[in-house]
Design an enzyme around this catalytic site. Structure first.
Site, PDB file in Angstrom:
ATOM      1  N   ARG A 104       0.858  -1.185   0.000  1.00  0.00           N
ATOM      2  CA  ARG A 104       0.000   0.000   0.000  1.00  0.00           C
ATOM      3  C   ARG A 104       0.890   1.229   0.000  1.00  0.00           C
ATOM      4  NH1 ARG A 104      -4.779   0.317   4.287  1.00  0.00           N
ATOM      5  NH2 ARG A 104      -3.057   0.535   5.740  1.00  0.00           N
ATOM      6  N   THR A 108      -1.162   7.417  -0.663  1.00  0.00           N
ATOM      7  CA  THR A 108      -2.470   7.268  -1.322  1.00  0.00           C
ATOM      8  C   THR A 108      -3.276   6.096  -0.761  1.00  0.00           C
ATOM      9  OG1 THR A 108      -1.588   5.744  -2.962  1.00  0.00           O
ATOM     10  CG2 THR A 108      -1.438   8.079  -3.494  1.00  0.00           C
ATOM     11  N   ASP A 200      -0.104  -3.437  12.322  1.00  0.00           N
ATOM     12  CA  ASP A 200       0.440  -3.777  11.000  1.00  0.00           C
ATOM     13  C   ASP A 200       0.789  -5.263  10.964  1.00  0.00           C
ATOM     14  OD1 ASP A 200       2.435  -4.277   8.893  1.00  0.00           O
ATOM     15  OD2 ASP A 200       2.282  -2.122   8.557  1.00  0.00           O
ATOM     16  N   ASP A 203       4.439  -6.232   9.778  1.00  0.00           N
ATOM     17  CA  ASP A 203       5.472  -5.896  10.770  1.00  0.00           C
ATOM     18  C   ASP A 203       5.399  -6.831  11.972  1.00  0.00           C
ATOM     19  OD1 ASP A 203       6.536  -3.896   9.272  1.00  0.00           O
ATOM     20  OD2 ASP A 203       5.532  -2.260  10.332  1.00  0.00           O
TER      21      ASP A 203
HETATM   22  C1  PRP Z   1      -1.353  -4.861   4.473  1.00  0.00           C
HETATM   23  C2  PRP Z   1      -2.156  -6.139   4.553  1.00  0.00           C
HETATM   24  C3  PRP Z   1      -2.943  -6.094   3.291  1.00  0.00           C
HETATM   25  C4  PRP Z   1      -3.204  -4.624   3.121  1.00  0.00           C
HETATM   26  C5  PRP Z   1      -4.608  -4.321   3.528  1.00  0.00           C
HETATM   27  O1  PRP Z   1      -0.263  -5.019   3.654  1.00  0.00           O
HETATM   28  O2  PRP Z   1      -1.378  -7.292   4.703  1.00  0.00           O
HETATM   29  O3  PRP Z   1      -2.278  -6.612   2.172  1.00  0.00           O
HETATM   30  O4  PRP Z   1      -2.297  -3.936   3.980  1.00  0.00           O
HETATM   31  O5  PRP Z   1      -4.909  -3.005   3.305  1.00  0.00           O
HETATM   32  P1  PRP Z   1      -5.965  -2.532   2.209  1.00  0.00           P
HETATM   33  O6  PRP Z   1      -7.170  -3.410   2.353  1.00  0.00           O
HETATM   34  O7  PRP Z   1      -6.266  -1.103   2.584  1.00  0.00           O
HETATM   35  O8  PRP Z   1      -5.334  -2.641   0.867  1.00  0.00           O
HETATM   36  P2  PRP Z   1       0.811  -3.857   3.434  1.00  0.00           P
HETATM   37  O9  PRP Z   1       0.418  -3.044   2.240  1.00  0.00           O
HETATM   38  O10 PRP Z   1       1.034  -3.127   4.712  1.00  0.00           O
HETATM   39  O11 PRP Z   1       2.089  -4.645   2.992  1.00  0.00           O
HETATM   40  P3  PRP Z   1       2.936  -5.779   3.760  1.00  0.00           P
HETATM   41  O12 PRP Z   1       2.122  -7.035   3.742  1.00  0.00           O
HETATM   42  O13 PRP Z   1       4.154  -5.876   2.910  1.00  0.00           O
HETATM   43  O14 PRP Z   1       3.234  -5.317   5.162  1.00  0.00           O
HETATM   44  N1  URA Z   2      -2.806  -3.373   6.953  1.00  0.00           N
HETATM   45  C1  URA Z   2      -2.456  -3.838   8.172  1.00  0.00           C
HETATM   46  O1  URA Z   2      -1.459  -4.560   8.322  1.00  0.00           O
HETATM   47  N2  URA Z   2      -3.215  -3.487   9.208  1.00  0.00           N
HETATM   48  C2  URA Z   2      -4.310  -2.714   9.098  1.00  0.00           C
HETATM   49  O2  URA Z   2      -4.978  -2.429  10.104  1.00  0.00           O
HETATM   50  C3  URA Z   2      -4.648  -2.235   7.812  1.00  0.00           C
HETATM   51  C4  URA Z   2      -3.883  -2.596   6.762  1.00  0.00           C
END
Ligand code: PRP
Ligand code: URA
Length: 209
Positions: A104, A108, A200, A203
């Protein structure tokens, strides 16, 4: 319209409580996500087709059921989705695993695809897309777009925690995709995080910040 299934089994809810707890460390968080993924896989496979075969028990001949060989693939959305793969594979060890890499954009909140690798026979497979979090829904919608563009026809989406906004996004964009969740939370905050959520997911799974 996509159906939404909330898996409110007591074991899933119990483990989810400790997944949410900010005092749960990386090792335990990872183990709990793995366990909940297995329990959810048990529920999500409830409608898998079976066929009758004949076998010999030590006592007699019996007609009994086996899975009818439907081809499955699990697709984690990188990176946090990886935390759910092994848990699902414990119950469906023959499933293939595809990967879709999305992050993400922090400004944005829109998903950006950086990787996609799927099994060759996309059109014949049933796909289970896994990601712990369904927040705005942008990542899930984009991952499903990516699968459909490559020919996938039969897709389910499974996550631990969903926000109403994310559920609506999938229902609007992909009404053919059913959604399987462990908990439907209240809302998103101004940073696009699920409230109360778990923070998160990536993380917490990988011990990064
Ligand atoms: C997180 C999560 C989803 C996304 C959800 O990933 O694991 O993929 O956010 O958010 P959304 O519904 O608003 O798209 P992130 O983009 O933080 O990446 P990561 O898995 O690499 O930490
Ligand atoms: N991605 C995450 O990892 N946590 C949230 O709460 C939303 C998006």
């Amino acid at each position: 319209m996509s159906k939404v299934y909330v898996f409110d089994h007591p074991l899933i809810q119990h483990k989810l409580t400790y997944i949410r707890d900010k005092n749960t460390g990386t090792k335990e968080f990872r183990e709990l996500v793995d366990e909940v993924a297995t329990l959810m896989a048990f529920e999500i496979t409830r409608d898998m087709p079976v066929e009758e075969i004949e076998i010999e028990t030590p006592v007699t001949t019996a007609k009994t059921k086996v899975l009818s060989g439907k081809k499955l693939a699990i697709v984690p959305i990188l990176r946090a989705g990886i935390g759910m793969v092994d848990g699902v594979l414990k119950l469906i060890p023959a499933a293939k695993v595809g990967h879709i890499g999305l992050y993400r954009d922090p400004e944005t909140l829109k998903p950006v695809e950086y990787y996609a690798k799927l099994p060759a026979d996309v059109e014949e497979r049933e796909f289970i897309v896994v990601d712990p979090m369904l927040a705005t829904g942008g990542s899930a919608v984009e991952a499903i777009n990516s699968l459909k563009t490559r020919g996938a026809k039969n897709i389910k989406f499974m996550c631990l925690i969903a926000a109403p906004e994310g559920v609506k996004a999938i229902q609007d964009e992909h009404p053919d995709v059913d959604i399987y969740i462990a908990a439907l939370d209240e809302k998103l905050n101004d940073h696009g995080y699920i409230v109360p959520g778990l923070g998160d997911a990536g993380d917490r799974l990988f011990g990064t910040k």
